[in-house]
Design an enzyme around this catalytic site. Structure first.
Site, PDB file in Angstrom:
ATOM      1  NE  ARG A  31      -4.276   1.673   0.872  1.00  0.00           N
ATOM      2  CZ  ARG A  31      -5.016   1.790  -0.025  1.00  0.00           C
ATOM      3  NH1 ARG A  31      -5.192   1.445  -1.396  1.00  0.00           N
ATOM      4  NH2 ARG A  31      -6.199   2.648   0.337  1.00  0.00           N
ATOM      5  CB  THR A  59      -8.844  -0.610  -8.040  1.00  0.00           C
ATOM      6  OG1 THR A  59      -9.082   0.667  -7.388  1.00  0.00           O
ATOM      7  CG2 THR A  59      -8.321  -1.758  -7.527  1.00  0.00           C
ATOM      8  N   GLY A  67     -13.483  -1.410  -7.982  1.00  0.00           N
ATOM      9  CA  GLY A  67     -14.818  -0.670  -7.564  1.00  0.00           C
ATOM     10  C   GLY A  67     -15.059   0.116  -6.407  1.00  0.00           C
ATOM     11  N   GLY A  68     -13.889   0.456  -6.125  1.00  0.00           N
ATOM     12  CA  GLY A  68     -14.069   1.587  -4.944  1.00  0.00           C
ATOM     13  C   GLY A  68     -14.386   0.773  -3.655  1.00  0.00           C
TER      14      GLY A  68
HETATM   15  N1  GLY Z   1      -8.610   2.991  -3.820  1.00  0.00           N
HETATM   16  C1  GLY Z   1      -9.224   1.796  -3.703  1.00  0.00           C
HETATM   17  C2  GLY Z   1      -8.882   0.999  -2.452  1.00  0.00           C
HETATM   18  O1  GLY Z   1      -7.826   1.008  -1.958  1.00  0.00           O
HETATM   19  O2  GLY Z   1      -9.942   0.611  -1.969  1.00  0.00           O
END
Ligand code: GLY
Length: 591
Positions: free
Chosen positions: A126, A413, A498-499
């Protein structure tokens, strides 16, 4: 001048004919790109997807969001490479051909099953906040949260990328082929050119103003001032050069000229809010985390723990549903009520508790404890939508005083699923956050806007929010790369973009597989019904909208909308069966 490729022609499939899936299973006419000229293997995969049938193979399989990326992974597997080798090949190709979704400038989470040892490993690649970041990062001069896109576009939102370090780590741990073999296909495509896909072209057209704010980005996506169109030939010499640099030394991404270029581009962005430093880049590390597993229908559903909320939230939804019969299927309103309110309860806990455990205590074990979930599941026993949902009080040895977070997380994503000939399994979700990330382009790749996955507000009424910005912290994610195990062996591997709807998409695909008996292609094609904070989102243009009346009668506010998941699911049994989401351009290849 534009050159249209003849050997790699891309046509946009019309509303009719793009897919003819089983009744009520696949949405119709959702802008699926049809690729031709990529060889019989890809043609067969495309035909399978169009028919709504899973791809079946015996030895290895790879599923991802673009045929060229899948082909690169398949070539690595066919050459005797491991799933780790294929993962590198797929990701570096996706960063070129699907640059709006993931790439070297972003971050990723991997769930890995090692066939030799039977071990499950989760790796956290991350992005991190700069050391100079403060909890006020997304507040304006009056202390109010910034508007979403004011925060996204520019240097303010950029975290230290994690994907390059993750790829190096994965290759070092589990790779077999030389790194150069894995970057070669993407380098060749970058130098010789590839055809812009319909999806990429459509997204560029929608984002012209924001892309146009940065010269390098505008020059790449809008050469001569006109947005690229589907079928245009695109080269990216800078990207090829970056891959060559990383091939010589994977760590070089974080040092020297490349690090200096990132620091300069972020600091020089016109919002004047970029804070990344060379030190931030030089101290980046990939972190191994404990997998989070929940039992569902006698399977172990395992995924990525914090800083992702994915495995906890998917696990909570399934754990809450464990005592209920869902066999009536996706078009049954009671089944959807149970799934929707289970998701609302999971999102309430997520907003209160989930964040980077290196910074805040998170009751992970308590949140997925079967007794906690069984007690909370009692709330689902009625016949109507829950009037209100509130966070629970999972067992924990810390006193927690937390306010709730409802961060904005828009769809974006990409997801990659791979099984190799030895039985290793990789499930990786990868992102630069918003489509085209921060819009800042450096050395051929886009930089992420991942820091907008933090809560913009740091406190509410003086009570701290767990997912507030802090220096060096990793923003909470919804990404849910998942491997489902049965008696210690993997049986399903999946994930989706998908957020924050990722959580609903992944939970639904697992229910489709285990409760509704669907094959992988059917499971990824189920018309979506997704609930996060109370509003019931139903996938427009599909059978899901038939639930609108019954769900409204139960008390939900319903909302028909596009729900563009990108599920890639492989079922592992006597053979391998794979499904690629009909809403996007991905395919499955296997042998
Ligand atoms: N930016 C998408 C996620 O990490 O959930």
């Amino acid at each position: 001048m534009r050159v249209l490729l003849s050997a790699l022609s891309v046509v946009i499939a019309g509303a009719a004919g793009a897919q003819q899936a089983a009744d009520g299973v696949a949405p119709e006419g959702v802008g699926v790109g049809e690729f031709s000229g990529l060889g019989p293997r890809v043609e067969a995969a495309l035909a399978s997807k169009a028919e709504g049938a899973p791809v079946v193979a015996q030895d290895w399989m790879v599923a991802a969001a673009h045929p060229l990326a899948v082909q690169a992974g398949a070539d690595a597997l066919a050459a005797g490479g491991t799933a780790a080798d294929a993962l590198v090949a797929v990701q570096v190709t996706l960063g070129l051909v699907e640059p709006q979704s993931s790439g070297l400038g972003g971050g990723a989470f991997l769930v890995w099953y090692d066939a030799a040892s039977g071990a499950l490993t989760t790796l956290d690649g991350r992005e991190t906040a700069p050391l100079a970041a403060t909890p006020q990062r997304f507040l304006d001069a009056d202390g109010q949260p910034l508007k979403f896109y004011d925060a996204v576009v520019g240097g303010r939102s950029v975290g230290v990328p994690g994907t390059p370090a993750l790829l190096a780590e994965v290759h070092e741990r589990w790779g077999k082929l030389p790194f150069a073999d894995l970057t070669a296909p993407a380098i060749a495509l970058a130098e010789e050119g590839f055809a812009v896909s319909p999806r990429l072209a459509g997204l560029i057209a929608e984002d012209v103003e924001r892309l146009g704010r940065f010269q390098a980005t505008a020059d790449y996506f809008m050469p001569g001032g006109a947005p690229l169109e589907a079928g245009d030939r695109l080269t990216n010499a800078a990207y090829a050069q970056t891959l060559r640099m990383m091939t010589r030394d994977p760590a070089s991404f974080y040092t020297g000229d490349n690090a200096a270029a990132i620091v300069a581009a972020v600091g020089g962005a016109m919002d004047g809010a970029g804070l990344l430093s060379a030190v931030d880049l030089s101290i980046y590390d990939v972190r191994e985390r404990a997998p989070v597993c929940v039992t569902y229908r006698a399977h172990d559903v395992c995924g990525m723990g914090p800083p992702s909320s994915g495995a906890v939230a998917v696990g909570q939804i399934l754990g809450l549903l464990e005592g209920y019969d869902l066999s009536a299927g996706p078009q049954d309103a009671t089944v959807r009520r149970l799934m929707g309110d289970a998701a609302r309860l999971a999102f309430a806990d997520r907003g209160r508790y989930l964040a980077d455990t290196d910074y805040v205590p998170v009751p992970v074990k308590g949140l997925v404890d079967p007794d906690y979930l069984a007690a909370r599941a009692g709330q689902l026993a009625g016949e109507k939508a829950l009037d209100e949902v509130a966070p629970g009080a999972p067992e924990f040895d810390h006193a927690l005083n937390r306010a709730d977070d409802r961060s904005i997380e828009l769809p974006s994503t990409s997801h990659i699923t791979i099984v190799d000939g030895a039985g290793n399994v990789a499930s990786m979700t990868t992102t630069i956050e918003n489509g085209f990330g921060s819009r800042i382009m450096v050395n051929g790749y886009l930089l992420n806007n991942e820091l907008t996955d933090f809560s913009f507000a740091s406190h509410e009424d003086g009570v701290p929010i767990a997912n507030r910005v802090e220096p060096g912290k990793r923003p909470r994610s919804s990404m849910a790369p998942t491997i489902v195990m049965k008696d210690g062996a993997p049986v399903l591997a999946l994930g989706s973009p998908g957020g924050s709807r990722i959580i609903g998409y992944v939970a639904e695909a697992i229910v489709a597989s285990l409760d509704w008996g669907m094959d992988p292609q059917q499971a990824v094609s189920v018309p979506h019904a997704v609930n996060r904070f109370g509003t019931y989102d139903l996938e427009e243009g599909t059978a899901a909208t038939e639930l609108s009346g019954p769900l409204a009668d139960m008390g939900y506010e319903v909302n028909a909308t596009a729900l563009t998941s990108g599920l890639h699911l492989i079922a592992i049994g006597d053979d391998l069966r794979g499904g690629a989401d009909p809403r996007r351009e991905g395919i499955v290849l296997g042998d």
